[in-house]
Design an enzyme around this catalytic site. Structure first.
Site, PDB file in Angstrom:
ATOM      1  N   GLY A 213      33.759  25.353  73.862  1.00 52.92           N
ATOM      2  CA  GLY A 213      34.245  26.590  74.475  1.00 52.92           C
ATOM      3  C   GLY A 213      33.637  27.796  73.783  1.00 52.92           C
ATOM      4  NE  ARG A 214      27.756  27.418  72.193  1.00 53.24           N
ATOM      5  CZ  ARG A 214      26.532  26.966  72.022  1.00 53.24           C
ATOM      6  NH1 ARG A 214      25.510  27.660  72.438  1.00 53.24           N
ATOM      7  NH2 ARG A 214      26.343  25.818  71.450  1.00 53.24           N
TER       8      ARG A 214
ATOM      9  NE  ARG B  56      40.174  16.134  53.515  1.00 50.88           N
ATOM     10  CZ  ARG B  56      40.682  16.732  52.435  1.00 50.88           C
ATOM     11  NH1 ARG B  56      41.019  18.011  52.468  1.00 50.88           N
ATOM     12  NH2 ARG B  56      40.845  16.062  51.310  1.00 50.88           N
TER      13      ARG B  56
ATOM     14  CG  HIS C  55      26.659  16.723  71.406  1.00 51.62           C
ATOM     15  ND1 HIS C  55      26.058  17.419  72.406  1.00 51.62           N
ATOM     16  CD2 HIS C  55      26.231  17.286  70.259  1.00 51.62           C
ATOM     17  CE1 HIS C  55      25.272  18.349  71.894  1.00 51.62           C
ATOM     18  NE2 HIS C  55      25.365  18.294  70.586  1.00 51.62           N
ATOM     19  CB  ILE C  56      32.434  12.451  71.567  1.00 54.36           C
ATOM     20  CG1 ILE C  56      33.431  13.306  70.798  1.00 54.36           C
ATOM     21  CG2 ILE C  56      31.577  11.664  70.601  1.00 54.36           C
ATOM     22  CD1 ILE C  56      34.464  12.463  70.027  1.00 54.36           C
TER      23      ILE C  56
ATOM     24  NE  ARG D  13      27.470  18.884  77.198  1.00 51.83           N
ATOM     25  CZ  ARG D  13      27.629  20.200  77.355  1.00 51.83           C
ATOM     26  NH1 ARG D  13      27.857  20.947  76.313  1.00 51.83           N
ATOM     27  NH2 ARG D  13      27.541  20.753  78.520  1.00 51.83           N
TER      28      ARG D  13
ATOM     29  N   GLY E  26      23.392  21.936  80.297  1.00 48.70           N
ATOM     30  CA  GLY E  26      23.935  20.839  79.486  1.00 48.70           C
ATOM     31  C   GLY E  26      24.489  19.734  80.348  1.00 48.70           C
TER      32      GLY E  26
ATOM     33  CB  ILE F 222      32.635  20.287  79.652  1.00 45.04           C
ATOM     34  CG1 ILE F 222      31.912  21.030  78.533  1.00 45.04           C
ATOM     35  CG2 ILE F 222      31.819  19.104  80.117  1.00 45.04           C
ATOM     36  CD1 ILE F 222      32.002  20.259  77.225  1.00 45.04           C
ATOM     37  CG  ASP F 223      32.555  25.380  77.901  1.00 48.48           C
ATOM     38  OD1 ASP F 223      32.916  24.341  77.321  1.00 48.48           O
ATOM     39  OD2 ASP F 223      31.623  26.098  77.487  1.00 48.48           O
TER      40      ASP F 223
END
Lengths: 344, 344, 344, 344
Positions: free
Chosen positions: C170-171, C270, C276-277, C279, C10, C126-127
């Site tokens: 963050g998977r 809510r 995606h913003i 990364r 990614g 990024i994670d």
């Protein structure tokens, strides 16, 4: 005079700047501004808040509204109109400044017409679709946030040779989509005012690829319709959909469009739904100025006794228009959409 | 047709967006845009640059100008006018789009009048002081940058009980100072159009302290004058001053005002000169849109043969006005300065 | 030497800064960097790109990767390993710098072990969950973007007396959720590493309301599980769900959690899915510095012949660790989660 | 226990986050935090401020310090030490958390050593030059602001073929200059730790021009010296200079360097002095996290009775070090300066 100020409907960057603008003008002229909390509910239920100098300090860069907001409509409560009459009879306030969107202006119009409420309206919507004014505060901030997001998505689209669909706010009008689309360099824009078929969008994307541009950004208003070359079309709204556990889903038109475009083009497609970040946070400089001008102008209108009006922007001038003229939705200027097509 | 595009004078956020707008429109209509490098120098000295699709790609968010800029004036070079005539005789270009400020529009007007150059002007200045248009691109970005800086300075002013003087751009007009002053919540604004005495500013600051506000922000245009209650006044310009080593100094009016205010009030005072950060970098969404509209409109004006005109903004509309009407400086709207005083 | 640089997996803010860092160092030392396009595919399929001074210019602030990226794995293609061997035999490159995430480091480890590829790895995600390094570039930018979004959502939450659920990336690890949660002042954080029940979150929210705080912000990692007091729990992933038209939905755990919290607390809730913003776009200053350090260090490692290693950050120092040590996922530091609870 | 919190010295982004972190931790553990206003003055003069939940709310994103700050030093006032003794005797507070820079840590060390004040220090400086800690909060924000400014200046430099000199903070150490220089892609960096001659800088700039790069960005710390090939060098400080009216001037080393570089290279050169915008406004996410960690750790140190210590960052860990070890200035890591030279 004691003048009540209220904010109603969805929150919007610049609300606090309007409150400060009106409040400071009134204080300077020797009057007493007070806050009515949670929209017209604060008037009906005498839920008040002091708006002196300390309370009005530091508001200019602050998002949201210190008065809180709600969509309370006195006409939808049996005791609502009487409560408003009682509040006026008790002299809770001598006049009201109501800051809100189309629906709030409707209520305001009726309160003025039916109950003779001495009220001045201030138009508010990030969607920029209120009739009678060239621009509403909050709109520039929403376009700014959406454009920054599109800028960020460009690099992802480009690095992955992807189509990115960006769903922005705009239930009834495509202002945010068109303006952020132009500012962000979109390769396709879909708005509620004009149906564009999936096939047309896909053809544009393929044409770009043929020119060596392996990525595309499509901006779509949440209120746009999904249309097809066979003439069929439909709304896709997140709130219609729930999953097996009953969970509401995001991903109305944006997700649907991404799926259809991926199928129609064969290119990997992703969707981003910007949602609430478009309506929160600090207003842009431009929105702070417009909100301040509206706030001061609303105070002046009250002091002039110009009740039943809404302050508005006409070119570079602040004007007053009758609330009775504020009806319907102001659609996006289609010439701007034409302009955007220069770059598709 | 081959159409030359040039950028002249100081750089400005949105220049590249104008180039892209004009270039893409011309390409779409089957014409050939080319870049003339470093302003009119590129026309006179045949310094050209291809403006095809790849060259026009990625320009929208980019500050500065890919064409480079200079203040070259053909009329100030003996061979200048003849070089321009030769370029036209050689058919280097069939028409020119000249993007620049007041001085560039002057040159453009004379090239059209004296040499019959087929040219369309696009107004550019972060100062917003070009006559004939409601707004110039770059101005919103300058106000945005100045407002962000004022936001940052607020916390320092407040933590240290200080007066902060912020010097912003604006040699001849106070637009940036007034707009950023309103958006940033300034407690005093000094512009070239109106003298305000040091004593008046000091009195306002002391009044704030008496109300419990121990800090103040004063915004001043670089072109404002230092005025005193005894009727004396003078310009303080950085460039007039050099030190013992001959080093040019920053700190014209801003530093002078800070010194005078500290003496007049007894409060610690600091100055920040924003300088070039106001004119560089990525344009705001609003400036990208205006610049794109100007670029497309300039291409359309060329295609319509509307030479000798400048594109302009009138309310929400893009119009064309004769270059002969673009004379002098557009002063700041004094009603906005009045509005700002509500909050002093 | 000719050294190939590739980016895989990614996209991530800072990729271009690594490419520039490695490339400029190699040029300075008299070597020839070249780009391998779309990850290992560029090595296997000889898809190269010049990386001279002009190509390496302007990359520092640029999001994405000029080399494009893909998740191509030579071991998943029958001809993959042979293609890599052929490329090395042909002397396409003398060594490779592979910038990628956990999966790319796995491939890189095997290419080094099995095919003796002279390769140096650079950790990217990024994670922030790559084992062996204190921090990965892109992470600071993701936290910055998520924190700005939370700042914006605060005003909406407060104005509407709402609970806002913010779903961040963050998977497998909760780094972004915990860091953005601390920086944004979250009132609850849900990560993959630790189950927190809906009932506990709801109790916290109610406790805040009892203290007069009518709004709450809950930050949740996309990979967190929905857990209940009865001991049940489950993953909710967007990709599992499609609607009647087969459209994929956003709104995995975020939307599910919002629904459950609204039911459990009775407060309007809510959800915003940042997506995606997080990364894309320009890297923060901190990420540009880390990426530059990694790039230069990777070039140095190649020049030292330290193949089979990955550059890493250890405290303030850049180090090299064997690729064989880069296995598994680095979970979030639970002490930071404890710290965050001070403010729930 | 009642614990006094104070902020001293120049303001710094993250001060409010430390106050909130310490205050919230103390409240949670059943203690009473109170604010001491304007640094040690608030202790000596019993100028207190409540720090309950409402007072600690909303502080995380807020620049400056709600406690105000000053450089009051009890040892420089005849009655200072006795006033501190009296305050302790009166049990105004049971312990103190002192947030400040090098000078404040000096005072704190002496108050602990000489008067046995139960105090814990928190290191604060945007300059990052406090001994004993890897990083101070506020530094990341200063680098972020400086890098954004450099980004903006790049386009101006490029459009005008100019050299831009950017003067950043850093009286004794070059941390901001080196880090912002790396992040902004500077073509030369000048710091207090190492003299670089005007001739060397000029040679680099000319070399870039020879390679076709017509613009350069030079970053200089305010505390750097102007050095020449003949071995001479000198400090150029704004405060030494006044003009004919006695006005203090900006433009110390930055303006001097610009002048010398313009003469040495023949290229047009401009200077920007960033000044106070580096130290005000909202902290970055990273600084908010560090400040929060410091605040909580300082409260924990007080609760542990670890007086006479300063909290510090060691790699990823928060530690405590004796105040007696906090002496002198931490110079910039020269390896980072070496790294930066890769790109000159």
């Amino acid at each position: 005079m004691r003048i009540g100020i209220l904010t109603a409907g969805g929150d919007c960057p610049g609300l606090n700047a309007v409150i400060r603008g009106a409040g400071r003008r009134l204080l300077r002229e020797g009057h007493e501004p007070i806050g009515l909390r949670r929209g017209y509910r604060g008037l009906a239920h005498a839920d008040h808040m002091t708006l002196d100098h300390p309370a009005l300090s530091g508001l200019l860069p602050m998002g949201g509204t210190i008065l809180s907001t709600s969509s309370y409509d006195p006409f939808r409560h049996d005791d609502g109109p009487q409560r408003v009459r009682d509040a006026m009879a008790r002299k809770d306030v001598d006049a009201v400044i109501a800051i809100g969107g189309e629906h709030t202006m409707e209520i305001t119009r009726e309160l003025h017409a039916q109950l003779d409420l001495p009220v001045v309206g201030v138009p508010k919507t990030i969607d920029n679709d209120i009739v009678g004014t060239d621009r509403t505060f909050g709109f520039d901030t929403a376009v700014h946030v959406a454009t920054e997001a599109i800028d960020r998505l460009h690099s992802t689209a480009q690095s992955h040779d992807r189509v990115m669909v960006v769903e922005v706010m705009g239930r009834n009008a495509g202002w945010i989509a068109v303006m952020a689309g132009i500012a962000g360099g979109a390769d396709g824009i879909l708005v509620p005012e004009v149906d564009v078929t999936v096939e047309e969008l896909a053809a544009n994307i393929r044409r770009r690829h043929d020119r060596g541009k392996d990525f595309s950004i499509i901006v779509v208003s949440e209120g746009a319709r999904l249309a097809f070359a066979d003439g069929s079309s439909r709304k896709v709204r997140a709130s219609d959909d729930t999953d097996e556990y009953g969970y509401e889903r995001l991903g109305g038109i944006g997700a649907a469009l991404a799926k259809e475009l991926e199928e129609a083009t064969g290119y990997e497609t992703r969707v981003v739904v910007l949602g609430h970040i478009q309506r929160g946070g600090t207003p842009t400089a431009s929105d702070r100025i417009l909100a301040t001008r509206y706030g001061v102008a609303a105070a002046d209108a009250v002091l002039d006794g110009a009740f039943g009006t809404m302050v508005a922007l006409d070119g570079s001038e602040i004007t007053r228009i009758p609330l009775s003229d504020v009806v319907g939705v102001k659609p996006v200027d289609l010439r701007l959409l034409e302009l955007a097509k220069t770059f598709f």
